[in-house]
Design a protein around this motif. Sequence first.
Motif, PDB file in Angstrom:
ATOM      1  N   GLU A  26       0.836  -1.209   0.000  1.00  0.00           N
ATOM      2  CA  GLU A  26       0.000   0.000   0.000  1.00  0.00           C
ATOM      3  C   GLU A  26       0.865   1.251   0.000  1.00  0.00           C
ATOM      4  O   GLU A  26       1.765   1.385   0.821  1.00  0.00           O
ATOM      5  CB  GLU A  26      -0.874   0.055   1.260  1.00  0.00           C
ATOM      6  CG  GLU A  26      -2.025  -0.890   1.254  1.00  0.00           C
ATOM      7  CD  GLU A  26      -2.836  -0.832   2.542  1.00  0.00           C
ATOM      8  OE1 GLU A  26      -3.940  -1.378   2.523  1.00  0.00           O
ATOM      9  OE2 GLU A  26      -2.372  -0.274   3.548  1.00  0.00           O
ATOM     10  N   THR A  27       0.568   2.138  -0.934  1.00  0.00           N
ATOM     11  CA  THR A  27       1.244   3.429  -0.974  1.00  0.00           C
ATOM     12  C   THR A  27       0.167   4.497  -1.049  1.00  0.00           C
ATOM     13  O   THR A  27      -0.986   4.203  -1.381  1.00  0.00           O
ATOM     14  CB  THR A  27       2.174   3.552  -2.192  1.00  0.00           C
ATOM     15  OG1 THR A  27       1.373   3.425  -3.376  1.00  0.00           O
ATOM     16  CG2 THR A  27       3.257   2.495  -2.181  1.00  0.00           C
ATOM     17  N   GLY A  28       0.534   5.710  -0.749  1.00  0.00           N
ATOM     18  CA  GLY A  28      -0.448   6.781  -0.850  1.00  0.00           C
ATOM     19  C   GLY A  28       0.071   8.061  -0.240  1.00  0.00           C
ATOM     20  O   GLY A  28       1.167   8.111   0.314  1.00  0.00           O
ATOM     21  N   SER A  29      -0.751   9.086  -0.366  1.00  0.00           N
ATOM     22  CA  SER A  29      -0.382  10.412   0.114  1.00  0.00           C
ATOM     23  C   SER A  29      -1.591  10.974   0.855  1.00  0.00           C
ATOM     24  O   SER A  29      -2.685  11.027   0.298  1.00  0.00           O
ATOM     25  CB  SER A  29      -0.017  11.254  -1.101  1.00  0.00           C
ATOM     26  OG  SER A  29       0.104  12.593  -0.750  1.00  0.00           O
ATOM     27  N   THR A  30      -1.387  11.341   2.116  1.00  0.00           N
ATOM     28  CA  THR A  30      -2.462  11.897   2.940  1.00  0.00           C
ATOM     29  C   THR A  30      -2.188  13.377   3.173  1.00  0.00           C
ATOM     30  O   THR A  30      -1.078  13.738   3.552  1.00  0.00           O
ATOM     31  CB  THR A  30      -2.510  11.180   4.305  1.00  0.00           C
ATOM     32  OG1 THR A  30      -2.645   9.774   4.097  1.00  0.00           O
ATOM     33  CG2 THR A  30      -3.680  11.676   5.154  1.00  0.00           C
ATOM     34  N   ALA A  31      -3.189  14.216   2.921  1.00  0.00           N
ATOM     35  CA  ALA A  31      -3.049  15.637   3.270  1.00  0.00           C
ATOM     36  C   ALA A  31      -3.585  15.806   4.683  1.00  0.00           C
ATOM     37  O   ALA A  31      -4.703  15.387   4.993  1.00  0.00           O
ATOM     38  CB  ALA A  31      -3.817  16.512   2.296  1.00  0.00           C
ATOM     39  N   VAL A  32      -2.751  16.379   5.553  1.00  0.00           N
ATOM     40  CA  VAL A  32      -3.093  16.551   6.959  1.00  0.00           C
ATOM     41  C   VAL A  32      -3.170  18.045   7.269  1.00  0.00           C
ATOM     42  O   VAL A  32      -2.356  18.827   6.786  1.00  0.00           O
ATOM     43  CB  VAL A  32      -2.017  15.885   7.855  1.00  0.00           C
ATOM     44  CG1 VAL A  32      -2.322  16.091   9.322  1.00  0.00           C
ATOM     45  CG2 VAL A  32      -1.929  14.401   7.556  1.00  0.00           C
ATOM     46  N   ARG A  33      -4.160  18.420   8.067  1.00  0.00           N
ATOM     47  CA  ARG A  33      -4.306  19.815   8.498  1.00  0.00           C
ATOM     48  C   ARG A  33      -3.977  19.876   9.981  1.00  0.00           C
ATOM     49  O   ARG A  33      -4.499  19.097  10.772  1.00  0.00           O
ATOM     50  CB  ARG A  33      -5.739  20.279   8.257  1.00  0.00           C
ATOM     51  CG  ARG A  33      -5.955  21.738   8.615  1.00  0.00           C
ATOM     52  CD  ARG A  33      -7.340  22.172   8.122  1.00  0.00           C
ATOM     53  NE  ARG A  33      -7.499  23.603   8.269  1.00  0.00           N
ATOM     54  CZ  ARG A  33      -8.003  24.190   9.342  1.00  0.00           C
ATOM     55  NH1 ARG A  33      -8.394  23.462  10.367  1.00  0.00           N
ATOM     56  NH2 ARG A  33      -8.112  25.501   9.401  1.00  0.00           N
ATOM     57  N   VAL A  34      -3.086  20.792  10.332  1.00  0.00           N
ATOM     58  CA  VAL A  34      -2.707  20.985  11.730  1.00  0.00           C
ATOM     59  C   VAL A  34      -2.875  22.456  12.097  1.00  0.00           C
ATOM     60  O   VAL A  34      -2.721  23.337  11.251  1.00  0.00           O
ATOM     61  CB  VAL A  34      -1.237  20.551  11.999  1.00  0.00           C
ATOM     62  CG1 VAL A  34      -1.070  19.049  11.844  1.00  0.00           C
ATOM     63  CG2 VAL A  34      -0.259  21.287  11.108  1.00  0.00           C
ATOM     64  N   GLN A  49      -7.204  15.919   5.772  1.00  0.00           N
ATOM     65  CA  GLN A  49      -7.887  16.815   4.850  1.00  0.00           C
ATOM     66  C   GLN A  49      -8.242  16.072   3.567  1.00  0.00           C
ATOM     67  O   GLN A  49      -9.334  16.211   3.055  1.00  0.00           O
ATOM     68  CB  GLN A  49      -6.987  18.011   4.540  1.00  0.00           C
ATOM     69  CG  GLN A  49      -7.726  19.151   3.912  1.00  0.00           C
ATOM     70  CD  GLN A  49      -6.867  20.397   3.850  1.00  0.00           C
ATOM     71  OE1 GLN A  49      -5.650  20.328   3.806  1.00  0.00           O
ATOM     72  NE2 GLN A  49      -7.508  21.535   3.842  1.00  0.00           N
ATOM     73  N   THR A  50      -7.287  15.286   3.057  1.00  0.00           N
ATOM     74  CA  THR A  50      -7.531  14.455   1.879  1.00  0.00           C
ATOM     75  C   THR A  50      -6.981  13.071   2.173  1.00  0.00           C
ATOM     76  O   THR A  50      -5.794  12.932   2.476  1.00  0.00           O
ATOM     77  CB  THR A  50      -6.808  15.025   0.636  1.00  0.00           C
ATOM     78  OG1 THR A  50      -7.102  16.412   0.527  1.00  0.00           O
ATOM     79  CG2 THR A  50      -7.267  14.322  -0.629  1.00  0.00           C
ATOM     80  N   SER A  51      -7.831  12.063   2.070  1.00  0.00           N
ATOM     81  CA  SER A  51      -7.434  10.695   2.385  1.00  0.00           C
ATOM     82  C   SER A  51      -6.515  10.120   1.307  1.00  0.00           C
ATOM     83  O   SER A  51      -6.611  10.474   0.129  1.00  0.00           O
ATOM     84  CB  SER A  51      -8.683   9.821   2.507  1.00  0.00           C
ATOM     85  OG  SER A  51      -8.306   8.464   2.651  1.00  0.00           O
ATOM     86  N   SER A  52      -5.664   9.216   1.740  1.00  0.00           N
ATOM     87  CA  SER A  52      -4.788   8.487   0.816  1.00  0.00           C
ATOM     88  C   SER A  52      -5.571   7.356   0.151  1.00  0.00           C
ATOM     89  O   SER A  52      -5.083   6.724  -0.776  1.00  0.00           O
ATOM     90  CB  SER A  52      -3.621   7.875   1.591  1.00  0.00           C
ATOM     91  OG  SER A  52      -4.122   6.899   2.496  1.00  0.00           O
ATOM     92  N   GLY A  53      -6.776   7.083   0.662  1.00  0.00           N
ATOM     93  CA  GLY A  53      -7.547   5.937   0.183  1.00  0.00           C
ATOM     94  C   GLY A  53      -7.345   4.716   1.080  1.00  0.00           C
ATOM     95  O   GLY A  53      -8.012   3.713   0.928  1.00  0.00           O
ATOM     96  N   SER A  54      -6.424   4.814   2.027  1.00  0.00           N
ATOM     97  CA  SER A  54      -6.160   3.727   2.966  1.00  0.00           C
ATOM     98  C   SER A  54      -6.312   4.241   4.386  1.00  0.00           C
ATOM     99  O   SER A  54      -5.596   5.157   4.799  1.00  0.00           O
ATOM    100  CB  SER A  54      -4.741   3.185   2.771  1.00  0.00           C
ATOM    101  OG  SER A  54      -4.323   2.473   3.936  1.00  0.00           O
ATOM    102  N   ALA A  55      -7.232   3.669   5.130  1.00  0.00           N
ATOM    103  CA  ALA A  55      -7.453   4.088   6.519  1.00  0.00           C
ATOM    104  C   ALA A  55      -6.178   3.899   7.333  1.00  0.00           C
ATOM    105  O   ALA A  55      -5.846   4.715   8.191  1.00  0.00           O
ATOM    106  CB  ALA A  55      -8.599   3.286   7.139  1.00  0.00           C
TER     107      ALA A  55
END
Length: 94
Positions: A26-34, A49-55
């Motif tokens: 599994e690979t992906g990119s998660t946008a996080v808001r802090v 903020q934006t899911s990677s598609g993987s919980a």
Amino acid sequence: VKKPGLGKNFPSSEEYYPAASKRLGETGSTAVRVCIGPNGRLSEAPQVQTSSGSARLDEAALKLAKAGRYTAGSVDGQPTTDCMSFRIKFELKN
């Protein structure tokens, strides 16, 4: 006006990459808001903020965001509470 930023020695996604995700490729990119307070600490829990598609990867991104150090933003030289978003990429290294 100075925007908040990531602090020194910010953790890498490699340190927080879930073992199960690595095994499953599994690979992906998660946008996080802090939101960072005047003391450079989180003023509230980080949010996806934006899911990677993987919980699993999103959860790891939140853990990384919680563990990271930040620099506070400021207005006219006075530290303020301000929010920012950034991406955490989980990529498999060959």
